[in-house]
Design a protein around this motif. Structure first.
Motif, PDB file in Angstrom:
ATOM      1  N   ALA A 260      -5.511 -15.777  15.365  1.00 15.47           N
ATOM      2  CA  ALA A 260      -6.251 -16.259  14.197  1.00 15.47           C
ATOM      3  C   ALA A 260      -5.292 -16.857  13.168  1.00 15.47           C
ATOM      4  O   ALA A 260      -4.095 -16.556  13.161  1.00 15.47           O
ATOM      5  CB  ALA A 260      -7.044 -15.120  13.573  1.00 15.47           C
ATOM      6  N   ARG A 261      -5.818 -17.690  12.292  1.00 12.28           N
ATOM      7  CA  ARG A 261      -5.011 -18.258  11.217  1.00 12.28           C
ATOM      8  C   ARG A 261      -4.536 -17.140  10.295  1.00 12.28           C
ATOM      9  O   ARG A 261      -5.345 -16.361   9.780  1.00 12.28           O
ATOM     10  CB  ARG A 261      -5.848 -19.254  10.425  1.00 12.28           C
ATOM     11  CG  ARG A 261      -5.164 -19.816   9.178  1.00 12.28           C
ATOM     12  CD  ARG A 261      -6.116 -20.679   8.379  1.00 12.28           C
ATOM     13  NE  ARG A 261      -5.536 -21.082   7.098  1.00 12.28           N
ATOM     14  CZ  ARG A 261      -6.205 -21.753   6.160  1.00 12.28           C
ATOM     15  NH1 ARG A 261      -7.482 -22.085   6.365  1.00 12.28           N
ATOM     16  NH2 ARG A 261      -5.629 -22.081   5.032  1.00 12.28           N
ATOM     17  N   PRO A 262      -3.228 -17.003  10.057  1.00 11.46           N
ATOM     18  CA  PRO A 262      -2.739 -15.910   9.209  1.00 11.46           C
ATOM     19  C   PRO A 262      -3.042 -16.156   7.735  1.00 11.46           C
ATOM     20  O   PRO A 262      -3.052 -17.296   7.273  1.00 11.46           O
ATOM     21  CB  PRO A 262      -1.231 -15.902   9.469  1.00 11.46           C
ATOM     22  CG  PRO A 262      -0.914 -17.298   9.900  1.00 11.46           C
ATOM     23  CD  PRO A 262      -2.121 -17.795  10.643  1.00 11.46           C
ATOM     24  N   ASP A 263      -3.289 -15.082   7.023  1.00  8.76           N
ATOM     25  CA  ASP A 263      -3.435 -15.152   5.573  1.00  8.76           C
ATOM     26  C   ASP A 263      -2.073 -14.836   4.971  1.00  8.76           C
ATOM     27  O   ASP A 263      -1.553 -13.720   5.114  1.00  8.76           O
ATOM     28  CB  ASP A 263      -4.488 -14.156   5.082  1.00  8.76           C
ATOM     29  CG  ASP A 263      -4.823 -14.336   3.607  1.00  8.76           C
ATOM     30  OD1 ASP A 263      -4.106 -15.090   2.909  1.00  8.76           O
ATOM     31  OD2 ASP A 263      -5.801 -13.719   3.152  1.00  8.76           O
ATOM     32  N   LEU A 264      -1.472 -15.804   4.289  1.00  8.73           N
ATOM     33  CA  LEU A 264      -0.147 -15.630   3.700  1.00  8.73           C
ATOM     34  C   LEU A 264      -0.196 -14.882   2.374  1.00  8.73           C
ATOM     35  O   LEU A 264       0.848 -14.532   1.820  1.00  8.73           O
ATOM     36  CB  LEU A 264       0.525 -16.997   3.518  1.00  8.73           C
ATOM     37  CG  LEU A 264       0.685 -17.827   4.796  1.00  8.73           C
ATOM     38  CD1 LEU A 264       1.412 -19.129   4.487  1.00  8.73           C
ATOM     39  CD2 LEU A 264       1.421 -17.035   5.874  1.00  8.73           C
ATOM     40  N   SER A 265      -1.404 -14.638   1.876  1.00  7.71           N
ATOM     41  CA  SER A 265      -1.569 -13.856   0.653  1.00  7.71           C
ATOM     42  C   SER A 265      -1.614 -12.377   1.033  1.00  7.71           C
ATOM     43  O   SER A 265      -2.512 -11.955   1.761  1.00  7.71           O
ATOM     44  CB  SER A 265      -2.867 -14.246  -0.064  1.00  7.71           C
ATOM     45  OG  SER A 265      -3.100 -13.415  -1.181  1.00  7.71           O
ATOM     46  N   PRO A 266      -0.651 -11.577   0.606  1.00  3.10           N
ATOM     47  CA  PRO A 266      -0.591 -10.182   1.069  1.00  3.10           C
ATOM     48  C   PRO A 266      -1.728  -9.338   0.526  1.00  3.10           C
ATOM     49  O   PRO A 266      -2.193  -9.533  -0.603  1.00  3.10           O
ATOM     50  CB  PRO A 266       0.761  -9.697   0.535  1.00  3.10           C
ATOM     51  CG  PRO A 266       1.036 -10.557  -0.645  1.00  3.10           C
ATOM     52  CD  PRO A 266       0.449 -11.895  -0.322  1.00  3.10           C
ATOM     53  N   GLN A 267      -2.172  -8.412   1.337  1.00  4.54           N
ATOM     54  CA  GLN A 267      -3.165  -7.434   0.901  1.00  4.54           C
ATOM     55  C   GLN A 267      -2.457  -6.262   0.249  1.00  4.54           C
ATOM     56  O   GLN A 267      -1.506  -5.709   0.799  1.00  4.54           O
ATOM     57  CB  GLN A 267      -4.014  -6.957   2.086  1.00  4.54           C
ATOM     58  CG  GLN A 267      -4.988  -5.836   1.722  1.00  4.54           C
ATOM     59  CD  GLN A 267      -6.145  -5.718   2.685  1.00  4.54           C
ATOM     60  OE1 GLN A 267      -6.871  -6.686   2.919  1.00  4.54           O
ATOM     61  NE2 GLN A 267      -6.337  -4.539   3.260  1.00  4.54           N
ATOM     62  N   THR A 268      -2.929  -5.846  -0.919  1.00  4.24           N
ATOM     63  CA  THR A 268      -2.329  -4.713  -1.623  1.00  4.24           C
ATOM     64  C   THR A 268      -3.141  -3.442  -1.456  1.00  4.24           C
ATOM     65  O   THR A 268      -2.649  -2.349  -1.740  1.00  4.24           O
ATOM     66  CB  THR A 268      -2.179  -5.021  -3.123  1.00  4.24           C
ATOM     67  OG1 THR A 268      -3.461  -5.335  -3.675  1.00  4.24           O
ATOM     68  CG2 THR A 268      -1.236  -6.201  -3.336  1.00  4.24           C
ATOM     69  N   LEU A 269      -4.375  -3.568  -1.001  1.00  2.03           N
ATOM     70  CA  LEU A 269      -5.226  -2.403  -0.755  1.00  2.03           C
ATOM     71  C   LEU A 269      -4.928  -1.849   0.629  1.00  2.03           C
ATOM     72  O   LEU A 269      -4.728  -2.603   1.583  1.00  2.03           O
ATOM     73  CB  LEU A 269      -6.697  -2.821  -0.847  1.00  2.03           C
ATOM     74  CG  LEU A 269      -7.761  -1.733  -0.687  1.00  2.03           C
ATOM     75  CD1 LEU A 269      -7.663  -0.710  -1.809  1.00  2.03           C
ATOM     76  CD2 LEU A 269      -9.166  -2.356  -0.655  1.00  2.03           C
ATOM     77  N   ASN A 270      -4.873  -0.528   0.735  1.00  4.63           N
ATOM     78  CA  ASN A 270      -4.677   0.117   2.029  1.00  4.63           C
ATOM     79  C   ASN A 270      -5.705  -0.394   3.036  1.00  4.63           C
ATOM     80  O   ASN A 270      -6.888  -0.501   2.719  1.00  4.63           O
ATOM     81  CB  ASN A 270      -4.793   1.636   1.853  1.00  4.63           C
ATOM     82  CG  ASN A 270      -4.777   2.383   3.164  1.00  4.63           C
ATOM     83  OD1 ASN A 270      -5.823   2.599   3.772  1.00  4.63           O
ATOM     84  ND2 ASN A 270      -3.601   2.780   3.595  1.00  4.63           N
TER      85      ASN A 270
END
Length: 316
Positions: A260-270
């Motif tokens: 899948a297309r990666p999301d370069l915006s990091p997730q901060t929620l567990n």
């Protein structure tokens, strides 16, 4: 028509006052779990085929023929395998649903891959009718084939929007596909109908109630696009859930699924919290639209006040 808008400020104010009392009353009278320690029921899974597409089915274990489970079709994101939704689908199923997650392959713009189609809704209705009477089915007599609900992620959510509104937008829809008569409600994650070239959100006259669950850190389907789509929905009821700290893959088993297309915006929620929260709001929304008092109490009352991972807007 009334409209509720909750912010972080009034969420804290309500939670400090009446929310604890109201939640305790609902827990006592209706049996709804506290969101931070939800006790999910036992769920089982098995493999099946829906119109030739390999699919996973997640369902509660305890059931009777007199209390069949409604069917939920989960439309996958582009090139996200059905297995990447295992935790999310199982948690939604624990709220009293049969959740069907197919892998649908097709060729778009010369590229073969996992791309859903609105036709899967009618296929799932046909599958449910056959499965509830199939000899040896784990769900024999336990499927409500008269009710279909939709979940969708990204590409799958956009395809679901076209199905739920009749607004056919390529590549999510090649030709208008009428929604089955059994369709009752939908909840979509990381989904919008923004036209890329113009940034315009065409009006959406939905034929069923729609919830949009949007990660605040989504770098692919942005919060601005998601909220604009919510505002473009001209019918009610509708719900917008802002999942704080989640990105585009806040409902999959892990970040940036292979292919899948990666999301370069990091997730901060567990990740586990993100999946559980997205499942809880999706499931309660669907239950609310079926008339369930627990779902209605959560969506239209206490949910925003006690769930610190979200802020919401709802119109009913």
């Amino acid at each position: 028509m009334t409209k509720q808008r909750f912010t972080q400020r009034n969420t804290r104010r309500i939670a400090a006052g009446l929310a604890a009392t109201v939640l305790a009353a609902v827990v006592t009278l209706l049996g709804t779990p506290a969101p931070a320690a939800a006790a999910y029921g036992t769920v089982a899974s098995y493999a099946t085929s829906v119109n030739g597409d390999a699919a996973d089915v997640h369902h509660p274990v305890a059931h009777t023929a007199h209390d069949p489970w409604p069917v939920v079709l989960l439309l996958q994101g582009a090139n996200v395998d059905k297995g990447d939704y295992a935790s999310f689908a199982a948690k939604v199923a624990s709220y009293g649903f049969v959740v069907v997650v197919p892998n649908h392959f097709q060729v778009l713009f010369g590229q073969p891959g996992l791309y859903v189609t609105g036709e899967q809704a009618a296929w799932t209705v046909a599958w449910a009718a056959a499965e509830k009477t199939r000899a040896g089915s784990p769900l024999a007599g336990a499927i409500d084939s008269s009710t279909l609900l939709l979940l969708g992620h990204s590409f799958g959510g956009a395809a679901g929007l076209t199905l739920a509104s009749g607004l056919c937008t390529p590549p999510f829809c090649a030709a208008p596909t009428p929604a089955p008569a059994q369709l009752r409600a939908a909840a979509f994650f990381g989904t919008n109908n923004t036209v890329p070239a113009t940034g315009v959100n065409p009006p959406i006259a939905a034929v069923v109630p729609i919830a949009l669950v949007q990660g605040s850190a989504d770098g692919i389907a942005t919060p601005a696009e998601g909220h604009a789509t919510y505002q473009a929905i001209t019918t009610s009821p509708k719900l917008y859930v802002n999942l704080i700290g989640a990105n585009h893959y806040g409902l999959t088993d892990g970040q940036n699924p292979a292919g899948a297309r990666p999301d370069l915006s990091p997730q901060t929620l567990n990740q586990a919290t993100s999946v559980e929260t997205a499942a809880r709001w999706s499931a309660y929304w669907l239950r609310a639209q079926l008339g369930d008092p627990v779902g209605r109490a959560w969506v239209y009352g206490i949910g925003d006040a006690v769930d610190t991972a979200v802020t919401t807007e709802v119109t009913r």
